[in-house]
Scaffold this motif. Structure first.
Motif, PDB file in Angstrom:
ATOM      1  N   LEU A  87      46.408  33.620  14.502  1.00 33.23           N
ATOM      2  CA  LEU A  87      45.605  32.582  15.159  1.00 33.23           C
ATOM      3  C   LEU A  87      45.096  33.052  16.513  1.00 33.23           C
ATOM      4  CD1 LEU A  87      47.601  29.315  14.282  1.00 33.23           C
ATOM      5  CD2 LEU A  87      45.520  30.210  13.215  1.00 33.23           C
ATOM      6  N   SER A  88      45.962  33.730  17.252  1.00 30.86           N
ATOM      7  CA  SER A  88      45.534  34.294  18.544  1.00 30.86           C
ATOM      8  C   SER A  88      44.457  35.353  18.327  1.00 30.86           C
ATOM      9  CB  SER A  88      46.726  34.902  19.279  1.00 30.86           C
ATOM     10  OG  SER A  88      47.673  33.915  19.610  1.00 30.86           O
ATOM     11  N   PHE A  89      44.632  36.149  17.282  1.00 36.19           N
ATOM     12  CA  PHE A  89      43.650  37.189  16.965  1.00 36.19           C
ATOM     13  C   PHE A  89      42.278  36.571  16.699  1.00 36.19           C
ATOM     14  CE2 PHE A  89      41.321  39.430  13.623  1.00 36.19           C
ATOM     15  CZ  PHE A  89      41.137  40.674  14.224  1.00 36.19           C
ATOM     16  N   LEU A  90      42.235  35.542  15.861  1.00 38.65           N
ATOM     17  CA  LEU A  90      40.965  34.903  15.523  1.00 38.65           C
ATOM     18  C   LEU A  90      40.332  34.258  16.749  1.00 38.65           C
ATOM     19  CD1 LEU A  90      41.825  33.273  12.072  1.00 38.65           C
ATOM     20  CD2 LEU A  90      40.327  35.222  12.500  1.00 38.65           C
ATOM     21  N   LYS A  91      41.155  33.648  17.586  1.00 41.99           N
ATOM     22  CA  LYS A  91      40.623  33.008  18.791  1.00 41.99           C
ATOM     23  C   LYS A  91      39.967  34.039  19.703  1.00 41.99           C
ATOM     24  CE  LYS A  91      42.780  32.467  22.493  1.00 41.99           C
ATOM     25  NZ  LYS A  91      43.805  32.216  23.540  1.00 41.99           N
ATOM     26  N   ILE A  92      40.639  35.163  19.879  1.00 42.56           N
ATOM     27  CA  ILE A  92      40.101  36.205  20.765  1.00 42.56           C
ATOM     28  C   ILE A  92      38.835  36.819  20.172  1.00 42.56           C
ATOM     29  CG2 ILE A  92      40.552  38.467  21.776  1.00 42.56           C
ATOM     30  CD1 ILE A  92      43.532  37.657  21.874  1.00 42.56           C
ATOM     31  N   ILE A  93      38.865  37.129  18.888  1.00 42.73           N
ATOM     32  CA  ILE A  93      37.719  37.773  18.245  1.00 42.73           C
ATOM     33  C   ILE A  93      36.498  36.855  18.250  1.00 42.73           C
ATOM     34  CG2 ILE A  93      36.810  38.528  15.998  1.00 42.73           C
ATOM     35  CD1 ILE A  93      38.482  40.644  17.319  1.00 42.73           C
ATOM     36  N   LEU A  94      36.700  35.582  17.965  1.00 46.12           N
ATOM     37  CA  LEU A  94      35.572  34.656  17.831  1.00 46.12           C
ATOM     38  C   LEU A  94      35.069  34.124  19.168  1.00 46.12           C
ATOM     39  CD1 LEU A  94      36.754  32.641  14.682  1.00 46.12           C
ATOM     40  CD2 LEU A  94      35.103  34.518  14.786  1.00 46.12           C
ATOM     41  N   SER A  95      35.973  33.916  20.119  1.00 44.79           N
ATOM     42  CA  SER A  95      35.568  33.312  21.390  1.00 44.79           C
ATOM     43  C   SER A  95      35.435  34.314  22.526  1.00 44.79           C
ATOM     44  CB  SER A  95      36.580  32.230  21.793  1.00 44.79           C
ATOM     45  OG  SER A  95      37.813  32.817  22.173  1.00 44.79           O
ATOM     46  N   GLY A  96      36.160  35.425  22.422  1.00 47.20           N
ATOM     47  CA  GLY A  96      36.144  36.396  23.512  1.00 47.20           C
ATOM     48  C   GLY A  96      37.021  35.991  24.670  1.00 47.20           C
ATOM     49  N   GLN A  97      37.762  34.909  24.527  1.00 46.06           N
ATOM     50  CA  GLN A  97      38.648  34.435  25.593  1.00 46.06           C
ATOM     51  C   GLN A  97      40.059  34.926  25.342  1.00 46.06           C
ATOM     52  OE1 GLN A  97      38.249  30.191  25.609  1.00 46.06           O
ATOM     53  NE2 GLN A  97      36.122  30.226  26.283  1.00 46.06           N
ATOM     54  N   ILE A  98      40.687  35.447  26.382  1.00 47.43           N
ATOM     55  CA  ILE A  98      42.024  35.997  26.244  1.00 47.43           C
ATOM     56  C   ILE A  98      42.892  35.491  27.395  1.00 47.43           C
ATOM     57  CG2 ILE A  98      41.436  38.129  27.467  1.00 47.43           C
ATOM     58  CD1 ILE A  98      43.290  39.584  25.461  1.00 47.43           C
ATOM     59  N   THR A  99      44.093  35.030  27.096  1.00 43.77           N
ATOM     60  CA  THR A  99      44.979  34.430  28.091  1.00 43.77           C
ATOM     61  C   THR A  99      46.141  35.366  28.410  1.00 43.77           C
ATOM     62  OG1 THR A  99      46.389  33.371  26.440  1.00 43.77           O
ATOM     63  CG2 THR A  99      44.416  32.160  27.143  1.00 43.77           C
ATOM     64  N   TYR A 115      38.942  45.709  30.505  1.00 44.03           N
ATOM     65  CA  TYR A 115      38.156  45.516  29.291  1.00 44.03           C
ATOM     66  C   TYR A 115      37.825  44.046  29.014  1.00 44.03           C
ATOM     67  CZ  TYR A 115      39.859  50.228  28.799  1.00 44.03           C
ATOM     68  OH  TYR A 115      40.138  51.536  29.041  1.00 44.03           O
ATOM     69  N   THR A 116      38.557  43.136  29.633  1.00 44.66           N
ATOM     70  CA  THR A 116      38.293  41.717  29.396  1.00 44.66           C
ATOM     71  C   THR A 116      37.445  41.092  30.489  1.00 44.66           C
ATOM     72  OG1 THR A 116      40.371  41.108  30.500  1.00 44.66           O
ATOM     73  CG2 THR A 116      40.435  41.418  28.112  1.00 44.66           C
ATOM     74  N   SER A 117      37.425  41.696  31.666  1.00 45.82           N
ATOM     75  CA  SER A 117      36.670  41.115  32.780  1.00 45.82           C
ATOM     76  C   SER A 117      35.166  41.255  32.573  1.00 45.82           C
ATOM     77  CB  SER A 117      37.091  41.761  34.098  1.00 45.82           C
ATOM     78  OG  SER A 117      36.875  43.162  34.055  1.00 45.82           O
ATOM     79  N   ASP A 118      34.768  42.297  31.879  1.00 47.39           N
ATOM     80  CA  ASP A 118      33.339  42.485  31.593  1.00 47.39           C
ATOM     81  C   ASP A 118      33.059  42.012  30.169  1.00 47.39           C
ATOM     82  OD1 ASP A 118      30.653  43.797  32.292  1.00 47.39           O
ATOM     83  OD2 ASP A 118      31.168  44.769  30.400  1.00 47.39           O
ATOM     84  N   LYS A 119      32.253  40.981  30.045  1.00 50.16           N
ATOM     85  CA  LYS A 119      32.046  40.361  28.735  1.00 50.16           C
ATOM     86  C   LYS A 119      31.352  41.296  27.745  1.00 50.16           C
ATOM     87  CE  LYS A 119      27.716  38.015  30.012  1.00 50.16           C
ATOM     88  NZ  LYS A 119      27.028  36.702  30.087  1.00 50.16           N
ATOM     89  N   PHE A 120      30.524  42.190  28.245  1.00 45.44           N
ATOM     90  CA  PHE A 120      29.817  43.108  27.348  1.00 45.44           C
ATOM     91  C   PHE A 120      30.775  44.168  26.785  1.00 45.44           C
ATOM     92  CE2 PHE A 120      26.626  41.709  30.497  1.00 45.44           C
ATOM     93  CZ  PHE A 120      25.821  40.966  29.640  1.00 45.44           C
ATOM     94  N   THR A 121      31.657  44.649  27.654  1.00 48.45           N
ATOM     95  CA  THR A 121      32.656  45.626  27.204  1.00 48.45           C
ATOM     96  C   THR A 121      33.595  45.000  26.184  1.00 48.45           C
ATOM     97  OG1 THR A 121      32.575  46.814  29.305  1.00 48.45           O
ATOM     98  CG2 THR A 121      34.541  47.124  27.948  1.00 48.45           C
TER      99      THR A 121
END
Length: 205
Positions: A87-99, A115-121
């Motif tokens: 579920l965490s995997f799908l959330k990150i892949i689909l939304s790009g949001q990581i906690t 790698y998470t601070s830059d949305k394009f990366t």
């Protein structure tokens, strides 16, 4: 050192995948009556794959560092989350949001903030993660997969120019399909590989 992680089996698997793809498209192309420039489809596909192999070996054994390697390693870690926390995997892949909790679950040695601070990366990392999973975490196979997908846009760009200038299809093949520096830098695990393909599809559209 990624070079130490590349084994003979990895190379064989990547080559087997390449042979399968080239054979499939060769058989598919041979069943059609195509314009003369279409014979370059297989040549361009093969050149793209060879460039991906060269790119991997140069990055793994010469540079031994760089964005391509870290993109691969981080996407591999992210792919591993699929089997532990789907579920965490799908959330990150689909939304790009990581906690923070997601980072704790990943429990890896990398500084994810880079790698998470830059949305394009991070978008690119999310994009190649399914390929990383399909390749079984094989750097070379993952690179070849991305190169094959990227080739579709480059081929479409070539088709557009061939339709506009049919008498120059040989010269255009050199400029679009086989230009060495472009071929090399658009065949590895880099953003360039995606953007040049997208550009080709954009022009075709």
């Amino acid at each position: 050192n990624l070079g130490q992680d590349i084994t003979f089996v990895d190379v064989v698997l990547a080559l087997a995948f390449l042979v399968f793809v080239v054979f499939y498209f060769y058989k598919h192309q041979s069943t059609k009556s195509n314009p003369p420039y279409c014979k370059y489809f297989i040549y361009g596909l093969f050149a793209k794959a060879i460039a991906a192999f060269v790119f991997c070996f140069i990055y793994a054994y010469y540079y031994r560092d760089g964005d391509a390697i870290y993109y691969f390693k981080v996407s591999k870690e992210l792919g591993g989350l699929l089997f532990n926390e789907p579920l965490s995997f799908l959330k990150i892949i689909l939304s790009g949001q990581i906690t923070y909790n997601d980072l704790f679950e990943l429990n890896n040695q990398f500084d994810w903030s880079i790698y998470t601070s830059d949305k394009f990366t991070f978008f690119f990392i999310r994009l190649i993660t399914p390929l990383n999973i399909l390749s079984g975490g094989n750097f070379i196979t993952c690179s070849v997969l991305l190169a094959m997908i990227s080739y579709t846009g480059i081929w479409k760009l070539y088709v557009v120019f061939c339709e506009q200038f049919p008498q120059l299809w040989k010269e255009l093949s050199i400029a679009i399909l086989f230009f060495p520096s472009v071929l090399f830098w658009s065949s590895g695990l880099l953003k360039d590989t995606v953007t040049i393909s997208a550009l080709g599809w954009f022009v075709f559209g």
